[in-house]
Enzyme design. Sequence first.
Site, PDB file in Angstrom:
ATOM      1  N   HIS A  50      10.648 -19.736  -1.108  1.00 20.57           N
ATOM      2  CA  HIS A  50      11.071 -20.727  -0.730  1.00 20.57           C
ATOM      3  C   HIS A  50      10.467 -21.644  -1.530  1.00 20.57           C
ATOM      4  O   HIS A  50       9.237 -22.244  -1.415  1.00 20.57           O
ATOM      5  CB  HIS A  50      11.987 -20.817   0.081  1.00 20.57           C
ATOM      6  CG  HIS A  50      13.070 -21.917   0.490  1.00 20.57           C
ATOM      7  ND1 HIS A  50      12.313 -23.760   0.485  1.00 20.57           N
ATOM      8  CD2 HIS A  50      14.673 -22.013   0.231  1.00 20.57           C
ATOM      9  CE1 HIS A  50      13.997 -24.013   0.373  1.00 20.57           C
ATOM     10  NE2 HIS A  50      15.055 -23.168   0.118  1.00 20.57           N
ATOM     11  N   GLU A  86      10.077 -25.421  -1.063  1.00 21.66           N
ATOM     12  CA  GLU A  86       9.579 -25.995  -0.368  1.00 21.66           C
ATOM     13  C   GLU A  86       8.457 -25.054   0.322  1.00 21.66           C
ATOM     14  O   GLU A  86       7.311 -26.080   0.855  1.00 21.66           O
ATOM     15  CB  GLU A  86      10.993 -26.132   1.246  1.00 21.66           C
ATOM     16  CG  GLU A  86      10.166 -27.208   2.465  1.00 21.66           C
ATOM     17  CD  GLU A  86      11.024 -26.893   2.775  1.00 21.66           C
ATOM     18  OE1 GLU A  86      10.420 -27.780   4.358  1.00 21.66           O
ATOM     19  OE2 GLU A  86      12.766 -27.917   2.866  1.00 21.66           O
ATOM     20  N   SER A  92      20.437 -21.356  -1.306  1.00 19.86           N
ATOM     21  CA  SER A  92      20.371 -22.821  -0.442  1.00 19.86           C
ATOM     22  C   SER A  92      19.939 -21.824   0.560  1.00 19.86           C
ATOM     23  O   SER A  92      21.117 -22.012   1.581  1.00 19.86           O
ATOM     24  CB  SER A  92      21.731 -23.117  -0.377  1.00 19.86           C
ATOM     25  OG  SER A  92      21.855 -24.175   0.419  1.00 19.86           O
ATOM     26  N   CYS A 128      12.450 -34.680  -0.232  1.00 22.24           N
ATOM     27  CA  CYS A 128      13.338 -35.039   1.091  1.00 22.24           C
ATOM     28  C   CYS A 128      11.689 -36.001   1.377  1.00 22.24           C
ATOM     29  O   CYS A 128      10.679 -35.026   2.130  1.00 22.24           O
ATOM     30  CB  CYS A 128      13.360 -34.343   1.280  1.00 22.24           C
ATOM     31  SG  CYS A 128      14.829 -34.635   2.735  1.00 22.24           S
ATOM     32  N   ASN A 188      19.776 -23.214   4.047  1.00 17.96           N
ATOM     33  CA  ASN A 188      20.013 -23.942   4.952  1.00 17.96           C
ATOM     34  C   ASN A 188      21.936 -23.954   4.725  1.00 17.96           C
ATOM     35  O   ASN A 188      22.244 -22.902   6.026  1.00 17.96           O
ATOM     36  CB  ASN A 188      20.437 -25.184   5.132  1.00 17.96           C
ATOM     37  CG  ASN A 188      21.085 -25.673   3.411  1.00 17.96           C
ATOM     38  OD1 ASN A 188      22.413 -26.163   4.196  1.00 17.96           O
ATOM     39  ND2 ASN A 188      20.580 -26.513   2.262  1.00 17.96           N
TER      40      ASN A 188
END
Length: 333
Positions: free
Chosen positions: A148, A150, A247, A120, A249
């Site tokens: 995670h 990210e 997920s 992203c 978020n």
Amino acid sequence: MDRSPPAPPATSLPGTRPEPTGQRLSVRLATPRGFCAGVDRAIQIVERAIEKYGAPVYVRHEIVHNRHVVERLAALGAVFVEELDECPDDRPVVFSAHGVPKAVPAEARARQLFFLDATCPLVSKVHIEAERHHAAGREIVLIGHSGHPEVIGTMGQLPDGSITLIETVEDAERFTPRDPDKLAYVTQTTLSLDDTAAIVRTLKARFPALPDPHKEDICYATTNRQEAVKRLAEVSDLVLVVGSPNSSNSVRLVEVALRAGARDARLVDDASQVDWSWFEGVERVGITAGASAPEQLITGLIEAISARFDARVIEDDGERETVSFKLPRVLQS
């Protein structure tokens, strides 16, 4: 190409329809909800790669954290792996939307693999920011969740020891920098706004010289969906968040809903995971979805609810998102 998977069936016996209960429900849909621009771009990259280069196309890690998206892409010809050593030399490889450590594309280049980076752009912004702080001689704090993808990707942009991960206020209280006057912070893009703000307040109280990022690291989609679910929670007895358990978020949306006043909030991958006992005594239901959940799953959930209850469905008048990100040039033709 339609990027929504077929709606899963509601929880009932094969060949039967649930008996309507007559219970009246007000069902409110959050706006915005579901796919963000980064997720949409990442999915398109895998789809276009399969169309252009044929199957299989290898994808390092789940392209986005949603089981239905991953299963649909696998059916089209995507092969999901955890590491590059699982990929052959002669097939395209896609890096997931969460970003990867610098060592991953370096390995791909060394092997002369053809790869496409679906990171992203808002995650890439955090990577660039961390690199700039490091070049300026600052020690970097990363606010995020250990393990995670990210976080792994962001920490992997710099040499070991350059970034310290802080997950909680308690971590922030214990943290001892090498030089308090040469300190900076970045954050994972999918965190709770309120939790992150509490950690930043703690750090700033201890290190007043700590600068803020030029632009908020928590992405627009996370911010918008959390603000929308807060509004939803204020008028809902039960909030259902459509999203997969891995997920970040989506999980944060459940937490935010509970803190904002919802009597109950649940995460469901799809309508088949709903326990209808949750609806006992409920008059007002709120529905939202994490940034990696397709709209078709929300449609399936509404249909399952409407089959059982006298449901009146209304949609909130929330933020309308217009952000979009370009595909890699090689896939634009």
